[in-house]
Design an enzyme around this catalytic site. Structure first.
Site, short mmCIF file in Angstrom:
data_model
loop_
_atom_site.label_atom_id
_atom_site.label_comp_id
_atom_site.label_asym_id
_atom_site.label_seq_id
_atom_site.Cartn_x
_atom_site.Cartn_y
_atom_site.Cartn_z
N SER A 1 -9.52 -1.16 7.06
CA SER A 1 -8.95 -1.16 5.78
C SER A 1 -8.31 -2.45 5.11
CB SER A 1 -8.05 0.15 5.61
OG SER A 1 -8.74 1.37 6.10
N SER B 1 -9.26 1.62 3.01
CA SER B 1 -8.74 2.42 2.25
C SER B 1 -7.57 1.69 1.42
CB SER B 1 -7.70 3.46 2.88
OG SER B 1 -7.01 2.86 4.01
N LYS C 1 0.68 -1.13 -0.07
CA LYS C 1 -0.07 0.05 -0.16
C LYS C 1 0.92 1.29 0.02
CE LYS C 1 -3.89 1.99 2.62
NZ LYS C 1 -4.88 1.74 3.87
#
Length: 472
Positions: free
Chosen positions: A176, A152, A77
């Site tokens: 997330s 996210s 990420k």
């Protein structure tokens, strides 16, 4: 079977046996990434560098070097610091920012032989659940590119769901890693808070933030968990027949999308015949306690923790620079509250020192009193909604706030610091994935993952999505 259909564990075994090289594995991934570029999973990728890293791993293998992840390509990420790729948090003020050191969790993976494939798309600054990013473009759900993948950590989930690679890393503050896993038909794990090092990750809340692995197969999560936790003992299998699971109907099972509810109930039926016991339990007061912890902690800690991150890793950038350039309206609204000190110190301290311990005690008593190994809850109350619904989503004919609705199930365990694992449970009648979460007592990460592996063995993997949809 394509090598891209292998679990990471199986791929590593076959590379070690000489059936294919790390370079061949990476080349297949690069080709798949080009084929599904419309899904916008990867925002930073240097093809020549990743091939060079794969060649180095192949040389290392020939020289009898064999760490546990040797040759494993992993997507990280874009809020996890890496010195060879920028770490932007997918926000304009940090675009092109290269930190001076790898995040400790990234360094653990690299030292174990992993290859960093690239950086994944994410909701700007991790402050949202849709991954509708104005600067980098939205990440798109592999089962339907008109829908969100969740956030996210949406880009990592999209890449895994689309078969670009078998595993990667996200981060989890309120769901997330697990929400995108549910929407994209894969598995995502949030560990007990503190199990993995969290420094060197663009922060929201030190109390709540943690890196977390994501993969199609729970056995791959077990492998990554061992490396990131420094836990060298091999995973021990668990039989569902020895497991007691709790079902907290109130709050978690209320107002579910009907097709999703059917998949969740079918999973409970399977567990009822497979487990030692599946019992209805009560978590009375969980919603109220969670509300008193959730946003007060985030809105207070985000300013403090971002200022510290910038001082450590990007001293030429201020939090005012971050705020001024935020492109997502929902993130801009939240960050305005962060920077303006919308939560007082008194409210924050009550949340951290009074309400959070009460929430933790509520979960602990439920596990102890009912002799439970884990709770079983729907990961989300609805299947993936359309891209663009950043303010409200439709749930059973009524408009509900997007963030609060989507994180409803995953937020309480996040605030309590519990380990939580999302496993793909099936496809709803609309053809979209449904996930269930197993949530265990603090420190039971290894056992929770083993239970999740046993459940996945019963359910099987979801069918791969039709990746031709939405291509130009």
């Amino acid at each position: 079977m394509s090598i891209l259909d292998l679990t990471l564990v199986k791929a590593l075994e076959r590379m070690q046996a000489g059936e294919f090289s790390a370079v061949e594995y990476v080349q297949a991934m690069l080709e798949r990434n080009r084929e599904v570029a419309h899904l916008n999973a990867v925002v930073c990728l240097d093809e020549q560098s990743v091939l060079q890293a794969a060649r180095q791993r192949d040389r290392q293998r020939r020289n009898n070097g064999n760490p546990e992840l040797l040759g494993a390509p992993l997507l990280l990420k874009d809020n996890i610091n890496t010195v060879k790729l920028p770490t932007s948090g997918c926000t304009p003020a940090l675009k092109g920012h290269v930190p001076p050191a790898d995040a400790p969790v990234a360094r653990l993976l690299l030292d174990a032989g992993a290859v960093i494939f690239g950086k994944s798309n994410m909701h700007e600054l991790a402050f949202g659940v849709t991954n509708n990013n104005p600067t980098f473009g939205p990440a798109r759900n592999p089962y339907n590119p008109d829908l969100i993948p969740g956030g996210s950590s949406g880009g990592t989930a999209v890449a895994i769901g689309a078969g670009i690679l078998p595993a990667g890393l996200g981060s989890d503050t309120g769901g997330s890693t697990r929400l995108p896993a549910a929407f994209c038909g894969i598995s995502g794990f949030r560990p007990t808070i503190g199990r993995y090092p969290a420094s060197g990750v663009i922060p929201i809340s030190a109390t709540r933030d943690t890196p977390g692995p994501m993969a199609r197969a729970v056995e791959d999560l077990q492998l990554l968990d061992r490396v990131m936790a420094g836990d060298t003992a091999p995973a021990e299998p668990v039989s569902l027949a020895e497991v007691r699971l709790g079902v907290p109907r109130a709050y978690f099972y209320e107002n579910l999308e009907p097709g999703l509810a059917d998949v969740v109930e079918a999973t409970l039926d399977l567990l009822a015949t497979s487990c030692k016991a599946l019992v209805e339990v009560d978590l009375d007061g969980v919603a109220d306690l969670n509300d008193k912890v959730s946003f007060p902690v985030v809105l207070y800690e985000a300013k403090r923790d971002m200022i510290q991150y910038l001082a450590d890793f990007a001293p030429g950038i201020s939090i005012d620079d971050i705020l001024a350039q935020i492109a997502s309206p929902d993130v801009k609204e939240a960050y305005n509250a962060v920077v303006s000190d919308a939560v007082s110190k008194t409210v924050y301290e009550e949340a951290v020192h009074t309400c959070r311990p009460q929430l933790q005690a509520l979960f602990s008593a439920c596990f102890t009193d009912n002799r439970l190994d884990a709770l079983v809850i729907p990961a989300t109350p609805l299947t993936a909604p359309p891209i663009g619904r950043d303010s409200t989503v439709d749930l059973n004919g009524a408009q509900q706030p997007t963030m609060a609705t989507i994180i409803r199930s995953t937020d309480p365990s996040s605030n309590a610091g519990l380990p939580s694992l999302c496993v793909a449970a099936g496809l709803a009648p609309n053809g979209l994935p449904v996930g269930v979460c197993l949530e265990g007592p603090v420190g039971t990460d290894r056992r929770l993952l083993a239970i999740g592996k046993a459940l996945q063995d019963e359910i099987g993997f979801l069918p791969r999505p039709d990746l031709s949809r939405g291509q130009n």
